[in-house]
Design a protein around this motif. Structure first.
Motif, mmCIF file in Angstrom:
data_model
loop_
_atom_site.group_PDB
_atom_site.id
_atom_site.type_symbol
_atom_site.label_atom_id
_atom_site.label_comp_id
_atom_site.label_asym_id
_atom_site.label_seq_id
_atom_site.Cartn_x
_atom_site.Cartn_y
_atom_site.Cartn_z
ATOM 1 N N SER A 333 0.834 -1.205 0.000
ATOM 2 C CA SER A 333 0.000 0.000 0.000
ATOM 3 C C SER A 333 0.868 1.254 0.000
ATOM 4 N N HIS A 334 1.954 1.229 0.765
ATOM 5 C CA HIS A 334 2.858 2.377 0.791
ATOM 6 C C HIS A 334 3.488 2.613 -0.578
ATOM 7 N N GLY A 335 3.808 1.540 -1.286
ATOM 8 C CA GLY A 335 4.384 1.708 -2.611
ATOM 9 C C GLY A 335 3.473 2.489 -3.543
ATOM 10 N N ALA A 336 2.162 2.255 -3.446
ATOM 11 C CA ALA A 336 1.217 2.960 -4.317
ATOM 12 C C ALA A 336 1.101 4.430 -3.934
ATOM 13 N N PHE A 337 0.816 4.712 -2.642
ATOM 14 C CA PHE A 337 0.568 6.121 -2.314
ATOM 15 C C PHE A 337 1.854 6.937 -2.224
ATOM 16 N N LYS A 338 3.004 6.297 -1.932
ATOM 17 C CA LYS A 338 4.240 7.085 -1.903
ATOM 18 C C LYS A 338 4.716 7.406 -3.318
ATOM 19 N N ALA A 339 4.548 6.487 -4.266
ATOM 20 C CA ALA A 339 4.852 6.817 -5.659
ATOM 21 C C ALA A 339 3.975 7.967 -6.130
ATOM 22 N N LEU A 340 2.703 7.932 -5.751
ATOM 23 C CA LEU A 340 1.787 9.015 -6.116
ATOM 24 C C LEU A 340 2.234 10.335 -5.497
ATOM 25 N N LEU A 341 2.648 10.317 -4.239
ATOM 26 C CA LEU A 341 3.076 11.550 -3.578
ATOM 27 C C LEU A 341 4.289 12.158 -4.280
ATOM 28 N N PHE A 342 5.260 11.339 -4.613
ATOM 29 C CA PHE A 342 6.455 11.879 -5.256
ATOM 30 C C PHE A 342 6.152 12.385 -6.672
ATOM 31 N N LEU A 343 5.356 11.636 -7.416
ATOM 32 C CA LEU A 343 5.063 12.074 -8.780
ATOM 33 C C LEU A 343 4.181 13.321 -8.779
ATOM 34 N N ALA A 344 3.283 13.440 -7.801
ATOM 35 C CA ALA A 344 2.504 14.680 -7.676
ATOM 36 C C ALA A 344 3.411 15.834 -7.274
ATOM 37 N N ALA A 345 4.379 15.568 -6.389
ATOM 38 C CA ALA A 345 5.362 16.598 -6.052
ATOM 39 C C ALA A 345 6.163 16.998 -7.284
ATOM 40 N N GLY A 346 6.427 16.023 -8.169
ATOM 41 C CA GLY A 346 7.112 16.348 -9.409
ATOM 42 C C GLY A 346 6.304 17.287 -10.290
ATOM 43 N N VAL A 347 4.990 17.115 -10.296
ATOM 44 C CA VAL A 347 4.138 18.041 -11.047
ATOM 45 C C VAL A 347 4.245 19.441 -10.456
ATOM 46 N N ILE A 348 4.263 19.531 -9.132
ATOM 47 C CA ILE A 348 4.418 20.835 -8.478
ATOM 48 C C ILE A 348 5.745 21.468 -8.869
ATOM 49 N N ILE A 349 6.811 20.671 -8.809
ATOM 50 C CA ILE A 349 8.137 21.187 -9.149
ATOM 51 C C ILE A 349 8.205 21.565 -10.627
ATOM 52 N N HIS A 350 7.603 20.740 -11.477
ATOM 53 C CA HIS A 350 7.581 21.029 -12.910
ATOM 54 C C HIS A 350 6.821 22.314 -13.187
ATOM 55 N N ALA A 351 5.717 22.504 -12.469
ATOM 56 C CA ALA A 351 4.941 23.732 -12.639
ATOM 57 C C ALA A 351 5.738 24.948 -12.193
ATOM 58 N N ALA A 352 6.618 24.738 -11.213
ATOM 59 C CA ALA A 352 7.442 25.827 -10.714
ATOM 60 C C ALA A 352 8.637 26.113 -11.615
#
Length: 664
Positions: A333-352
């Motif tokens: 379960s951690h593998g799913a939501f932690k991958a999502l957290l990092f990739l969503a953070a990547g969208v934030i960083i990409h937007a920045a």
């Protein structure tokens, strides 16, 4: 095809994709992206087929001897049980999502071909670790992941942070790998084999002669690879690499390998109660300390890095109380939501518009600009905080539930002390986890920092992946705890009433208190403009602003943006904030205890080499040189000189002979 053949193709295909990607990266760049995505996607499909055929039944075993060694044989062996089958599916899912996501995230990166090849090789190595039935073959995958992480973390090698982080990650994990390797050989010597099945058979028959020593040696390697105290310090610094790499390392490879290794060989560790208590203490210190550190971090990826360390602490805690089913359930379960957290953070960083860093205190108005990241990250944070009915609730409650069973005396083989340590630390960490998850959500999406330039919509390959991972983050736990016992050891993984009420209640308290602290600091910040000297929870506003600017890098390009003073972490942690933000100064401690003595020793060796050894070497060469110079002076080329010297020598010899004869 047989199940064995399909399983052999799972790690082979990404490896071949990596080789082809490296060879064709310069000559045929159009093939790089298909070679990155398609082999990994195919491996995911094959891993799912293997899992379906295995079906939680009897393990699939196959072996062939690689080479005769004269003593303990080394075999190319597969051992696929329910744990291996499901973990391989997780690895394939996350790796495929990362490869697809990277085609958009790194679309303008000139080093994308080598990056994609290394990610494929990384994935292949983790598949090898998961499926391997021989510890030496497992060690090959273990070490390949280490070298891949070195290159991937240092992808932006132009920056000193990336170079230092890659070197630190390599050295710290190697520090753990040395005793790990010794432990593997000691284990194989006692068991007479590197085969996992034979080792487990030896343990079951009581044939292990040094269980405590072997378990502690192996724990050192696990602590390094899975970033557990005291060898966890490399993981937060590894955030200098590309964000998709962080997702891969944290969710499904490298750091998960250590937890999976203990789950694979749990009876070896259970043979020593001392090792189980050490594992419990390591888990408790790791999860509580990392949660406190996460509450004080400003960079969004460092928050998630410390979060990973803490969640791995839950997994090792479950192993410390003897339940590998709960540990692997939380790993999935951690593998799913932690991958999502990092990739969503990547969208934030990409937007920045930056590569790898994003200070939350400088974020503003991101909710409306990146709605996909906002909604999916909200789902992932709720799963991280273990709020029902999200997946993290069920898997974390499985860990707390088994610790409660140990405390109440329902198990015989696990020390009660280990149960108490894991249960108390797990409940405390539940409060802190909800607190830093709420803080991240508030600062990232409702922050008061200066708005960054709008870099437009994100590529579709990035946003689609977020929604794919949001599905298991939301729905995995609800049915997994009913199905997984058939795949694992048959133990009940359902939440218990006591720990569910305590865990959820404490998580809600942590989130509500953090929200109240944020409202309080926001109200203060609204009344006092940033930069003005006025009352602040931790000093005057000018002092806080100066400290923030001094300790945080600009998040958006080279422009200095004003930080958000409404950080609830400062108010909640008080004087502890400064120490937690620095990771409780463990790097400084290691510098004093290890780095400086090693540097001093190296300086001494250099001095001895230059001033002592080289002096003798130079002296040894000087004597023949002086003798040669003296002889060279006698070589004048004058025949009369030579005849005179010959006569003089004859006279001297004659006189000497007479003197000798007279004396006789």
């Amino acid at each position: 095809m047989t199940t064995t053949t399909l399983a052999a193709l799972v790690p082979l295909l990404p490896f071949l994709g990596a080789v082809a990607g490296l060879l064709l990266g310069r000559t045929a760049p159009g093939f790089v992206r298909p070679l990155a995505v398609l082999p990994t996607l195919t491996s995911l499909v094959l891993a799912a087929v293997v899992a379906g055929r295995q079906g939680g039944g009897a393990a699939v075993d196959s072996a062939t001897e690689l080479t005769p060694t004269g003593s303990v044989p080394i075999e190319l062996a597969l051992h696929i049980d329910g744990f291996a089958a499901l973990v391989a599916v997780l690895v394939g899912l996350v790796a495929t999502c990362v490869q697809i996501y990277s085609t958009g995230y790194l679309r303008d990166d000139p080093r994308y071909p080598s990056y994609a090849a290394l990610v494929s090789l990384f994935t292949s190595a983790m598949f090898l670790v998961v499926y391997s039935g021989d510890l030496i073959v497992l060690l090959v995958g273990w070490e390949v992941m280490g070298i891949c992480s070195y290159f991937l973390v240092g992808h932006y090698w132009e920056t000193p942070e990336a170079r230092a982080a890659s070197l630190k990650a390599f050295l710290v994990t190697k520090l753990g790998d040395v005793p790990f390797l010794i432990g593997l050989f000691a284990l194989a010597t006692d068991a007479g084999s590197f085969r996992i099945t034979r080792i487990l058979g030896t343990v079951a028959s009581g044939g292990l002669d040094h269980p405590t020593l072997i378990a502690l040696l192996l724990l050192a390697g696990v602590a390094g690879k899975s970033a557990q105290f005291p060898l966890h310090t490399w993981l937060p610094d590894a955030m200098a690499g590309p964000t998709p790499v962080s997702a891969l390392i944290h969710a499904a490879t490298m750091v998960a390998a250590g937890v999976y290794f203990i789950a694979r060989l749990l009876p070896v560790f259970e043979a020593s109660q001392a090792a189980m208590v050490v594992l419990a203490v390591m888990a408790a210190v790791t999860m509580t300390g990392s949660a406190l550190a996460a509450l004080a971090q400003d960079d969004i990826k460092r928050v998630l890095a410390y979060s990973t360390i803490g969640q791995l602490g839950y997994m090792t805690g479950a192993l410390a109380v003897g339940d590998r089913g709960a540990a692997v359930f939380h790993l999935l379960s951690h593998g799913a939501f932690k991958a999502l957290l990092f990739l969503a953070a990547g969208v934030i960083i990409h937007a920045a518009g930056t590569n790898s860093l994003a200070a939350m205190s400088r974020m503003r108005n991101l909710r409306d600009r990146i709605p996909d990241a906002y909604w999916t990250m909200t789902v992932a944070l709720l799963a991280l905080a273990a709020i029902p009915p999200f997946s993290g609730f069920f898997s974390k409650e499985a860990v707390l539930g088994v610790a409660e069973h140990v405390v109440t005396g329902h198990t015989e083989h696990t020390p009660a002390a280990a149960g108490w340590i894991v249960l108390v630390a797990g409940l405390l960490t539940a409060v802190l986890t909800a607190a830093y998850a709420m803080r991240l959500w508030l600062l990232a999406f409702r922050g008061r920092g200066t708005e960054a330039p709008d870099h437009g919509r994100q590529p579709l390959t990035m946003t689609v992946v977020l929604w794919v991972l949001a599905v298991p983050s939301l729905a995995l736990g609800g049915f997994a705890f009913r199905l997984l016992p058939d795949w694992f050891d048959g133990r009940d993984l359902g939440p218990t009433l006591t720990t569910s009420v305590l865990g959820t209640g404490l998580a809600l308290v942590g989130g509500i208190v953090t929200y109240a602290a944020w409202r309080h600091t926001t109200a203060l910040a609204a009344r006092v403009p940033l930069g003005a000297v006025a009352a602040h929870p931790e000093g005057d506003a000018a002092q806080v602003e100066a400290e923030a600017i001094a300790t945080h890098k600009p998040a958006y390009g080279d422009i200095a943006y004003a930080p958000d003073p409404a950080d609830p972490g400062r108010l909640l942690l008080g004087p502890l904030h400064r120490h937690a933000a620095a990771g409780f100064h463990l790097d400084a401690v290691y510098t004093v205890l290890f780095v400086r003595p090693v540097q001093a020793g190296a300086s001494l060796v250099r001095f001895l080499d230059r001033e002592v050894v080289e002096t003798y070497v130079r002296g040894a060469g000087a004597l023949p040189r002086w003798l040669g110079a003296a002889v060279r002076r006698a070589q004048t080329g004058n025949v009369q000189t030579y005849v005179s010297a010959l006569l003089a020598g004859t006279v001297v010899l004659a006189v000497a002979a007479v003197l000798v004869a007279t004396g006789a």
